[in-house]
Design an enzyme around this catalytic site. Structure first.
Site, PDB file in Angstrom:
ATOM      1  N   GLU A  88      31.817   7.782  -9.281  1.00 40.06           N
ATOM      2  CA  GLU A  88      32.413   9.001  -8.767  1.00 40.06           C
ATOM      3  C   GLU A  88      33.893   9.103  -9.113  1.00 40.06           C
ATOM      4  O   GLU A  88      34.375  10.168  -9.491  1.00 40.06           O
ATOM      5  CB  GLU A  88      32.218   9.109  -7.249  1.00 40.06           C
ATOM      6  CG  GLU A  88      30.840   9.565  -6.832  1.00 40.06           C
ATOM      7  CD  GLU A  88      29.787   8.472  -6.838  1.00 40.06           C
ATOM      8  OE1 GLU A  88      30.112   7.301  -7.152  1.00 40.06           O
ATOM      9  OE2 GLU A  88      28.622   8.780  -6.529  1.00 40.06           O
ATOM     10  N   PHE A 114      29.387  10.171  -0.745  1.00 37.18           N
ATOM     11  CA  PHE A 114      30.061   9.356  -1.751  1.00 37.18           C
ATOM     12  C   PHE A 114      31.415   9.922  -2.183  1.00 37.18           C
ATOM     13  O   PHE A 114      32.050   9.382  -3.088  1.00 37.18           O
ATOM     14  CB  PHE A 114      29.165   9.178  -2.978  1.00 37.18           C
ATOM     15  CG  PHE A 114      27.862   8.499  -2.686  1.00 37.18           C
ATOM     16  CD1 PHE A 114      27.785   7.444  -1.789  1.00 37.18           C
ATOM     17  CD2 PHE A 114      26.700   8.921  -3.304  1.00 37.18           C
ATOM     18  CE1 PHE A 114      26.575   6.817  -1.507  1.00 37.18           C
ATOM     19  CE2 PHE A 114      25.481   8.299  -3.033  1.00 37.18           C
ATOM     20  CZ  PHE A 114      25.420   7.252  -2.140  1.00 37.18           C
ATOM     21  N   HIS A 138      23.489  17.069  -0.249  1.00 37.52           N
ATOM     22  CA  HIS A 138      22.953  16.175   0.768  1.00 37.52           C
ATOM     23  C   HIS A 138      23.988  15.961   1.877  1.00 37.52           C
ATOM     24  O   HIS A 138      24.350  14.858   2.224  1.00 37.52           O
ATOM     25  CB  HIS A 138      22.511  14.839   0.157  1.00 37.52           C
ATOM     26  CG  HIS A 138      21.392  14.991  -0.814  1.00 37.52           C
ATOM     27  ND1 HIS A 138      21.581  15.486  -2.078  1.00 37.52           N
ATOM     28  CD2 HIS A 138      20.068  14.729  -0.691  1.00 37.52           C
ATOM     29  CE1 HIS A 138      20.414  15.517  -2.716  1.00 37.52           C
ATOM     30  NE2 HIS A 138      19.478  15.081  -1.891  1.00 37.52           N
TER      31      HIS A 138
END
Length: 190
Positions: A88, A114, A138
């Site tokens: 990420e 994340f 999500h």
């Protein structure tokens, strides 16, 4: 085309909204609706790029027919889809570099939980007023199959305090369309 990319011109909101096909009357997940919108916008905005931290299949942010960026099997340097792997921070840093260059409008996606790995690059994008888009999916506290480590209960609030970061959390298909169009119209920050 090069003049439009250099000037960071995008179609009007009305043109982008008109390009999105009607959504079905169902409880379609916002990430599913996002897949329709991303592909509609990508058809109108040639400089729109999409990438994912190893989650294209789950995030649904793949540009159909856009090709995969890179070298090797099924990839070329003309591709519009980036595979960042489970990285990420690297995804955000690469998106920043692409945005600093100025011709393209990168977007990158991962699960909301994340985003802490992405936060330093995200903060730089906000403070440097870069035109990047983050698609964080999500995001429900009801994401239960992976347990409490994947339930981002405090994450959205933490993002809302980042200076110059425009945070939109669409609740349905129509709001998803509006969020993506707003992200393409926005100048001077993610």
């Amino acid at each position: 085309l090069l003049d439009d990319l250099g000037a960071r011109r995008v179609p009007s909101a009305a043109a982008m909204l008109a390009a999105v096909p009607p959504m079905p009357d169902s409880d379609m997940a916002t990430r599913e609706a996002g897949a329709v919108v991303i592909n509609s916008i990508a058809a109108l905005v040639p400089g729109f790029l999409s990438g994912s931290a190893d989650l294209h299949g789950s995030n649904k942010n793949y540009i159909q027919g856009g090709g995969n960026f890179g070298r090797g099997f099924d990839k070329s340097y003309a591709g519009r889809n980036f595979y960042f792997g489970i990285r990420e921070h690297a995804m955000g840093a690469i998106m920043n570099g692409v945005a600093f260059h100025g011709l393209f409008r990168p977007s990158g996606s991962t699960f909301l939980v994340f985003v802490d790995y992405l936060r330093p690059a995200l903060r730089v994008a906000a403070l440097a007023e870069l035109d990047v888009t983050y698609v964080l999916t999500h995001d429900s506290i009801g994401v239960g199959e992976d347990g409490p480590t994947h339930q981002p209960v405090e994450t959205l609030a933490a993002l809302r305090v980042v200076p110059n970061l425009d945070v939109i959390r669409p609740a349905d298909q129509e709001e998803t369309v509006g969020a993506f169009v707003a992200s393409q119209e926005r100048r001077g920050g993610p």
